[in-house]
Design a protein around this motif. Structure first.
Motif, PDB file in Angstrom:
ATOM      1  N   SER A 161     -23.159  24.785 -28.593  1.00  0.00           N
ATOM      2  CA  SER A 161     -21.834  23.889 -28.545  1.00  0.00           C
ATOM      3  C   SER A 161     -20.557  24.970 -28.393  1.00  0.00           C
ATOM      4  CB  SER A 161     -21.682  22.897 -29.723  1.00  0.00           C
ATOM      5  OG  SER A 161     -21.383  23.610 -30.811  1.00  0.00           O
ATOM      6  N   GLY A 162     -20.877  26.313 -28.876  1.00  0.00           N
ATOM      7  CA  GLY A 162     -19.849  27.069 -28.771  1.00  0.00           C
ATOM      8  C   GLY A 162     -19.081  27.319 -30.072  1.00  0.00           C
ATOM      9  N   ASP A 163     -19.555  26.474 -31.143  1.00  0.00           N
ATOM     10  CA  ASP A 163     -18.833  26.704 -32.251  1.00  0.00           C
ATOM     11  C   ASP A 163     -19.135  28.070 -33.021  1.00  0.00           C
ATOM     12  OD1 ASP A 163     -17.499  24.202 -32.581  1.00  0.00           O
ATOM     13  OD2 ASP A 163     -19.488  23.204 -32.242  1.00  0.00           O
ATOM     14  N   VAL A 164     -20.361  28.606 -32.791  1.00  0.00           N
ATOM     15  CA  VAL A 164     -20.821  29.895 -33.326  1.00  0.00           C
ATOM     16  C   VAL A 164     -21.200  30.609 -32.311  1.00  0.00           C
ATOM     17  CG1 VAL A 164     -22.648  30.806 -34.831  1.00  0.00           C
ATOM     18  CG2 VAL A 164     -21.590  28.730 -35.636  1.00  0.00           C
ATOM     19  N   ASP A 165     -21.030  31.970 -32.157  1.00  0.00           N
ATOM     20  CA  ASP A 165     -21.251  32.751 -31.236  1.00  0.00           C
ATOM     21  C   ASP A 165     -22.780  33.608 -31.080  1.00  0.00           C
ATOM     22  OD1 ASP A 165     -18.497  32.888 -29.753  1.00  0.00           O
ATOM     23  OD2 ASP A 165     -18.035  33.490 -31.821  1.00  0.00           O
ATOM     24  N   PHE A 166     -23.041  33.892 -32.419  1.00  0.00           N
ATOM     25  CA  PHE A 166     -24.313  34.782 -32.533  1.00  0.00           C
ATOM     26  C   PHE A 166     -25.211  34.223 -33.559  1.00  0.00           C
ATOM     27  CE2 PHE A 166     -21.583  37.451 -30.195  1.00  0.00           C
ATOM     28  CZ  PHE A 166     -22.052  37.844 -29.161  1.00  0.00           C
ATOM     29  N   GLY A 167     -26.439  34.181 -33.464  1.00  0.00           N
ATOM     30  CA  GLY A 167     -27.252  33.776 -34.443  1.00  0.00           C
ATOM     31  C   GLY A 167     -28.925  34.505 -34.369  1.00  0.00           C
ATOM     32  N   LEU A 168     -29.444  34.488 -35.622  1.00  0.00           N
ATOM     33  CA  LEU A 168     -30.733  35.064 -35.499  1.00  0.00           C
ATOM     34  C   LEU A 168     -31.592  33.908 -36.055  1.00  0.00           C
ATOM     35  CD1 LEU A 168     -29.176  37.742 -35.777  1.00  0.00           C
ATOM     36  CD2 LEU A 168     -30.951  38.484 -37.416  1.00  0.00           C
ATOM     37  N   THR A 169     -32.882  33.683 -35.388  1.00  0.00           N
ATOM     38  CA  THR A 169     -33.599  32.773 -35.649  1.00  0.00           C
ATOM     39  C   THR A 169     -35.013  32.875 -34.969  1.00  0.00           C
ATOM     40  OG1 THR A 169     -34.128  30.281 -36.088  1.00  0.00           O
ATOM     41  CG2 THR A 169     -32.797  30.843 -34.150  1.00  0.00           C
ATOM     42  N   ALA A 170     -35.993  32.119 -35.404  1.00  0.00           N
ATOM     43  CA  ALA A 170     -37.330  32.092 -34.843  1.00  0.00           C
ATOM     44  C   ALA A 170     -36.948  31.446 -33.638  1.00  0.00           C
ATOM     45  CB  ALA A 170     -38.417  31.531 -35.807  1.00  0.00           C
ATOM     46  N   ILE A 171     -38.054  31.329 -32.518  1.00  0.00           N
ATOM     47  CA  ILE A 171     -37.792  30.694 -31.316  1.00  0.00           C
ATOM     48  C   ILE A 171     -38.702  29.715 -31.560  1.00  0.00           C
ATOM     49  CG2 ILE A 171     -39.058  30.557 -29.083  1.00  0.00           C
ATOM     50  CD1 ILE A 171     -38.431  33.699 -28.656  1.00  0.00           C
ATOM     51  N   SER A 172     -37.818  28.344 -31.359  1.00  0.00           N
ATOM     52  CA  SER A 172     -38.281  26.913 -31.742  1.00  0.00           C
ATOM     53  C   SER A 172     -38.369  26.203 -30.443  1.00  0.00           C
ATOM     54  CB  SER A 172     -37.595  26.434 -32.869  1.00  0.00           C
ATOM     55  OG  SER A 172     -36.195  26.110 -32.467  1.00  0.00           O
ATOM     56  N   GLY A 173     -39.002  25.054 -30.615  1.00  0.00           N
ATOM     57  CA  GLY A 173     -38.812  24.155 -29.454  1.00  0.00           C
ATOM     58  C   GLY A 173     -37.430  23.777 -29.225  1.00  0.00           C
ATOM     59  N   GLY A 174     -36.759  23.540 -30.137  1.00  0.00           N
ATOM     60  CA  GLY A 174     -35.330  22.918 -29.845  1.00  0.00           C
ATOM     61  C   GLY A 174     -34.528  24.119 -29.207  1.00  0.00           C
ATOM     62  N   LEU A 175     -34.721  25.460 -29.656  1.00  0.00           N
ATOM     63  CA  LEU A 175     -34.165  26.628 -29.036  1.00  0.00           C
ATOM     64  C   LEU A 175     -34.498  26.811 -27.497  1.00  0.00           C
ATOM     65  CD1 LEU A 175     -33.107  29.773 -30.719  1.00  0.00           C
ATOM     66  CD2 LEU A 175     -34.456  30.109 -28.938  1.00  0.00           C
ATOM     67  N   ILE A 176     -35.896  26.466 -27.083  1.00  0.00           N
ATOM     68  CA  ILE A 176     -36.364  26.579 -25.904  1.00  0.00           C
ATOM     69  C   ILE A 176     -35.662  25.489 -24.927  1.00  0.00           C
ATOM     70  CG2 ILE A 176     -38.251  26.435 -24.257  1.00  0.00           C
ATOM     71  CD1 ILE A 176     -39.805  27.871 -26.553  1.00  0.00           C
ATOM     72  N   SER A 177     -35.727  24.326 -25.615  1.00  0.00           N
ATOM     73  CA  SER A 177     -35.085  23.283 -24.642  1.00  0.00           C
ATOM     74  C   SER A 177     -33.558  23.383 -24.541  1.00  0.00           C
ATOM     75  CB  SER A 177     -34.987  22.030 -25.894  1.00  0.00           C
ATOM     76  OG  SER A 177     -34.944  20.774 -25.386  1.00  0.00           O
ATOM     77  N   LEU A 178     -32.686  23.733 -25.375  1.00  0.00           N
ATOM     78  CA  LEU A 178     -31.494  24.091 -25.348  1.00  0.00           C
ATOM     79  C   LEU A 178     -31.249  25.146 -24.107  1.00  0.00           C
ATOM     80  CD1 LEU A 178     -30.162  24.366 -29.030  1.00  0.00           C
ATOM     81  CD2 LEU A 178     -29.438  22.529 -27.028  1.00  0.00           C
ATOM     82  N   ALA A 179     -32.040  26.048 -24.139  1.00  0.00           N
ATOM     83  CA  ALA A 179     -32.075  27.198 -23.206  1.00  0.00           C
ATOM     84  C   ALA A 179     -32.603  26.543 -21.679  1.00  0.00           C
ATOM     85  CB  ALA A 179     -33.154  28.352 -23.433  1.00  0.00           C
ATOM     86  N   ASP A 180     -33.345  25.667 -21.751  1.00  0.00           N
ATOM     87  CA  ASP A 180     -33.841  25.017 -20.489  1.00  0.00           C
ATOM     88  C   ASP A 180     -32.575  24.097 -20.007  1.00  0.00           C
ATOM     89  OD1 ASP A 180     -35.452  23.892 -18.532  1.00  0.00           O
ATOM     90  OD2 ASP A 180     -35.466  21.911 -19.451  1.00  0.00           O
ATOM     91  N   LYS A 181     -31.592  23.716 -20.718  1.00  0.00           N
ATOM     92  CA  LYS A 181     -30.511  23.046 -20.257  1.00  0.00           C
ATOM     93  C   LYS A 181     -29.270  24.014 -19.944  1.00  0.00           C
ATOM     94  CE  LYS A 181     -31.476  18.560 -22.608  1.00  0.00           C
ATOM     95  NZ  LYS A 181     -32.690  18.618 -23.601  1.00  0.00           N
ATOM     96  N   GLY A 182     -29.627  25.476 -20.137  1.00  0.00           N
ATOM     97  CA  GLY A 182     -28.761  26.320 -19.726  1.00  0.00           C
ATOM     98  C   GLY A 182     -27.761  26.736 -20.561  1.00  0.00           C
ATOM     99  N   VAL A 183     -27.778  26.402 -22.029  1.00  0.00           N
ATOM    100  CA  VAL A 183     -26.583  26.717 -22.675  1.00  0.00           C
ATOM    101  C   VAL A 183     -26.767  27.786 -23.677  1.00  0.00           C
ATOM    102  CG1 VAL A 183     -25.482  24.241 -22.646  1.00  0.00           C
ATOM    103  CG2 VAL A 183     -27.363  24.780 -24.183  1.00  0.00           C
ATOM    104  N   ILE A 184     -28.059  28.011 -24.001  1.00  0.00           N
ATOM    105  CA  ILE A 184     -28.144  29.428 -24.886  1.00  0.00           C
ATOM    106  C   ILE A 184     -29.143  30.389 -24.292  1.00  0.00           C
ATOM    107  CG2 ILE A 184     -27.612  28.387 -26.976  1.00  0.00           C
ATOM    108  CD1 ILE A 184     -30.390  28.092 -27.924  1.00  0.00           C
ATOM    109  N   LYS A 185     -29.067  31.691 -24.768  1.00  0.00           N
ATOM    110  CA  LYS A 185     -29.972  32.813 -24.099  1.00  0.00           C
ATOM    111  C   LYS A 185     -30.384  33.460 -25.267  1.00  0.00           C
ATOM    112  CE  LYS A 185     -29.879  33.075 -19.273  1.00  0.00           C
ATOM    113  NZ  LYS A 185     -30.250  31.917 -18.870  1.00  0.00           N
ATOM    114  N   VAL A 186     -31.672  34.068 -25.290  1.00  0.00           N
ATOM    115  CA  VAL A 186     -31.875  34.983 -26.280  1.00  0.00           C
ATOM    116  C   VAL A 186     -31.559  36.476 -25.630  1.00  0.00           C
ATOM    117  CG1 VAL A 186     -34.103  36.310 -27.348  1.00  0.00           C
ATOM    118  CG2 VAL A 186     -34.106  33.694 -26.933  1.00  0.00           C
TER     119      VAL A 186
END
Lengths: 256, 280, 344
Positions: free
Chosen positions: C82-107
């Motif tokens: 959503s742009g509220d936070v710029d960077f983060g560290l976390t494990a790769i989860s289903g939610g993260l991939i799903s968001l990447a698929d929607k084109g909003v976040i990148k590893v």
């Protein structure tokens, strides 16, 4: 069966409500207890029926109840006290069930009392479908079904409008003429008292004491035709009560 | 009027000006509800149509909110794979068992509190102290106490429905007309008869409205209950959709809960009409 | 309009996740490039970022960092999307991939990784299960295994164990328990048989009587890229310079972390200073003396210069697809931007 009241005295906390009440209720007699608001009339009636205990004094029963009386001392309440979820016949059968009267026997009694109170056509009706007068007739039918020795009537007509009251008074007189029940009839309405009472006990304002006992030896059945005489009687009783009532009215504020 | 009477004791005689007579203005309208049964389906339809339109045109981004058609597709997937019945079955089992036990216990405790001074003195403070505790906060404890099988899930729903039922029931008992009880006593009815024939029916309206609330709470708690080791269940389906960020499934799951709520509310409405037909 | 929808998305999505997030949420500035929000979890594995801040590495890069605390990785991913936070560290989860698929976040970088020579994540079992004969991960067939949520790293690890030991994935009975404390409670009381977790938590558990260690994850997933650095797609495409500067500062923090806690080449004096700095954010409810050993214990190596094990990430992505947890169409290109760090 007779009722004997001896020196009934009672107070709620600091407030003395009744003092030294003694009288007898003879068989087949209607005694009206009348008095200003807050004089302890209804409390007295609860003592008579054993729903509460007085601080001192006693209520005695003399003689045996009539055979077949399920509940010798039976109340009729001002607010009818009908179970709203039971039909007319259900309300009557309620007080029979605990005596093990069910089925045909119960039906016979219910048919009888509903006929006597002219309610036969309404046995399946719910209380909410009935007028105030009919509700009180149901309550009377319920009371009759247990074949009481004494009816304890706590302002039974006060919740009704004046026409209904007249009709029901006629009904009560008719009923008494047939059944000759005894009754203790509490009211604040003088017209009822002079129409229904063989004796009127006038209580004073709080603490309630017996102020005056007025005997009326006119037969109940003749009273509707002798209105003028009753009117005179009523005014006479009112004279006795008047000052008490005025004082009571000024006092009532700190009772509530 | 008192003015006129002071003057002569009878109204002043004046001819009535009938020519200038006009109707009394009506001021009694408004503030009354009419039954407009078709409005709510229309509102629903319009909102869903606007939502679908917004999604298709791109005004509503699909990461903000999936289109209703996407949620419907997710729902149809559930139907086709047969998973819907597995999820529904698991959830309904927990709901029915938890709610029934919670309600039965709640009514029993509520009656005890309503009828016995000792129970009231002993249990009421306990109920008041435990009621506001969020049951979710107790989940780790529930795991230890009831295990991660069906026990803890049913227990969560049971605890959630128990307290509101207790409070509704004893409140209902307290509100039974004292005169009716006195009437029962005056006719020499036994204690048990008074409880069975006067107090319980008299408390029934309050108990049923308690059921309405506790059933909704049970659905709310379903998601919480299925947090713990649930493979199937609408709640676990929603949780899984949330953690996978599968919004279409999330919306589909939430819609199923919402429909369950509607059905339960309808059923309780029917029960009220059946049991409380004596009310005006 | 893009900004508007993204903002709205943030509000909607966040409302549906943790309430705690809403409280911690701050708005990212529209223009100022050097003021950034970094999401952290209260775990030792987020120490390098804290070190970079405390030692002034971010400041050197002209970055003004505000830390935003999260209770779980999932809401953090949503906040980044959503742009509220710029960077983060976390494990790769289903939610993260799903968001990447929607084109909003990148590893954009790698963080924690399993190395053969460093103590890594452990497979642990309850005492009860151990007594019943679960002595090695091979015995997990037919046993229950605690995970937080479907599609979490725990889910992945359980299946990788099954794959390697040659039994069906379905033979490990997964128990989603949502939160780490719930998994710990269930394991300690023997409600579940097994779990896998980072060494500092595992050691803490096995030091008690209820839990026994039976294996290492690195035997099953060699060089497992456990956590990654990720940012919003907007940052990765439009603010590449910002991402580079962030990664440069983080890399210095990583170097310090590895030197102090993994290789232990740093002087005790400096290490103690680092511990003190980290304690400002972690284990704050405990005095420094008590927090100190917990911060030092069970440290896993972070990849130097945030290097990224793309092969491991691809393996994880393939697993998610094979389980039907993410859409079929997700590609590595959608998930990973390899232009910022060295990959292998």
């Amino acid at each position: 069966m007779e009722l004997i009241l001896r020196n009934i005295t009672h107070s709620y906390g600091e407030t003395e409500v009744l003092e030294g009440i003694s009288f007898n209720l003879k068989h087949g007699e209607i005694v009206c207890i009348i008095g200003p608001s807050g004089c302890g009339k209804s409390t007295l009636l609860r003592f008579i029926g054993g729903l509460e205990r007085p601080d001192s004094g006693e209520v005695l029963l003399a003689g045996d109840p009539p055979s077949g009386s399920l509940n010798p001392l039976t109340y009729i309440f001002q607010d009818f006290a009908l179970l709203p979820w039971r039909t007319v016949e259900g309300n009557v059968s309620l007080v029979l069930e605990d005596h093990g009267i069910r089925g045909e026997r119960a039906k016979a009694i219910i048919d009888d009392v509903l006929a006597r109170t002219k309610l036969s056509d309404f046995r399946k009706a719910l209380p909410r479908q009935l007028s105030g007068g009919m509700k009180q007739r149901v309550a009377i039918a319920r009371a009759l079904s247990v074949n009481p020795a004494v009816m304890l009537m706590d302002e039974p007509l006060s919740a009704l409008d004046s026409q209904t009251r007249e009709l029901l008074m006629d009904d009560l007189v008719e009923l008494w003429t047939r059944e000759r029940f005894s009754a203790c009839y509490v009211t604040h309405n003088l017209a009822e008292a002079v129409r229904l009472g063989h004796r009127i006990i006038v209580l004073s304002r709080r603490p309630g004491r017996i102020r005056e006992v007025v005997e009326i030896d006119m037969p109940l059945s003749e009273r509707p035709d002798r209105i003028a005489e009753l009117d005179r009687l009523q005014r006479q009783v009112w004279q006795i009560m008047r000052e008490e009532a005025r004082q009571a009215d000024l006092e009532i504020a700190d009772v509530a | 009027m008192s003015h006129d009477l002071a003057h002569g004791g009878s109204p002043i005689q004046r001819p009535i000006d009938a020519a200038n007579a006009r109707p009394v203005p009506f001021r009694g309208g408004g503030f009354r509800h009419r039954k407009l049964g078709i409005v709510s389906p229309i509102v629903f339809a319009v909102i869903i149509a606007l939502w679908e339109l917004g999604s298709r045109s791109g005004i509503i981004s699909d990461i903000a909110l999936p289109a209703p058609s996407a949620a419907l597709a997710a729902f149809m997937d559930l139907v086709h794979t047969g998973m819907l019945w597995k999820h529904l079955g698991a959830s309904l089992y927990r709901l029915v068992l938890g709610w029934t036990l919670g309600s039965l216990l709640g009514v029993a405790f509520g009656l005890a509190i309503g009828l016995f001074s000792l129970a009231r003195a002993g249990l009421l403070p306990l109920v008041s102290a435990l009621f506001p505790i969020p049951k979710i906060a107790l989940l780790p404890l529930f795991i230890i106490w009831f295990g991660i099988g069906e026990g803890s899930k049913v227990a969560t729903i049971l605890f959630g429905t128990f307290f509101p039922t207790v409070i509704a029931t004893y409140g209902g008992v307290d509100n039974v007309d004292r005169n009716l009880i006195r009437m029962g006593q005056s006719f020499g009815l036994s204690w048990l008869s008074i409880v069975r024939k006067i107090i319980i029916p008299g408390a029934l309206p309050a108990i049923l409205s308690g059921f309405r609330i506790s059933a909704s709470i049970a659905i709310v708690l379903l998601v919480a209950a299925e947090m713990i080791g649930a493979e199937f269940g609408i709640g676990s389906y929603i949780l899984m959709a949330g953690s996978l960020f599968a919004l279409d499934q999330l919306i589909a799951g939430v819609a199923i809960l919402s429909v369950m709520g509607l059905i339960i509310s309808w059923a309780i409405g029917r029960a009220e009409r059946y049991f409380l037909n004596w009310r005006t | 309009m893009l900004k508007l929808t993204r903002r709205k998305f943030g509000t909607v999505a966040l409302a549906s996740t943790a309430a705690a997030v809403v409280g911690a949420m701050t708005l990212s500035p529209a223009v100022a490039a050097d003021k950034i929000n970094v999401g952290i979890l209260s775990l030792a594995s987020h120490s390098p970022s804290i070190i970079a801040e405390e030692r002034g590495y971010y400041a050197e890069q002209g970055l003004e960092v505000e830390f935003v605390s999260f209770q779980a990785a999932q809401p953090m991913a949503v906040a980044i999307a959503s742009g509220d936070v710029d960077f983060g560290l976390t494990a790769i989860s289903g939610g993260l991939i799903s968001l990447a698929d929607k084109g909003v976040i990148k590893v954009v970088g790698g963080a924690l990784q399993e190395y053969d020579d460093i103590e890594g994540q452990k497979v642990i079992v309850s005492k009860k299960a151990h007594d019943e004969g679960v002595k090695t991960p091979a015995d997990l067939k037919g046993r229950t295994f605690g995970i937080t949520t479907t599609g979490s790293s725990f889910h992945y690890m359980a299946h990788k164990i099954a794959d390697k030991e040659g039994f069906d994935r379905a033979e490990i009975k997964l128990k989603p328990l949502q939160k780490v404390p719930a998994v710990i409670a269930a394991l300690k009381s023997g409600q579940i048989d097994a779990w896998s977790i980072q060494p500092n938590i595992a050691d803490n558990l096995t030091s008690g009587p209820d839990v026994v260690e039976i294996g290492s994850i690195s035997d099953y997933i060699p060089n497992y890229q456990v956590t990654t650095v990720f940012t919003s797609t907007a940052n990765a495409t439009d603010k590449q310079d910002l991402v580079k500067r962030f990664l440069a500062a983080l890399s210095k923090g990583i170097a310090d972390y590895n030197a102090a806690f993994v290789d232990k080449t740093m002087s005790e004096e400096d290490t103690a200073e680092l511990v003190k700095a980290i304690h400002k954010y972690l284990y704050t409810d405990q005095p420094l003396e008590k927090a100190d050993p917990q911060i030092r214990a069970g440290a896993m190596r972070f990849n130097e210069n945030a290097r990224m094990n793309v092969a491991s990430i691809e393996d994880q992505l393939e697993w998610f697809k094979s389980e039907g947890l993410v859409p079929e169409g997700v590609t590595m290109d959608k998930l990973v931007d390899t232009s910022f760090v060295e990959t292998f």
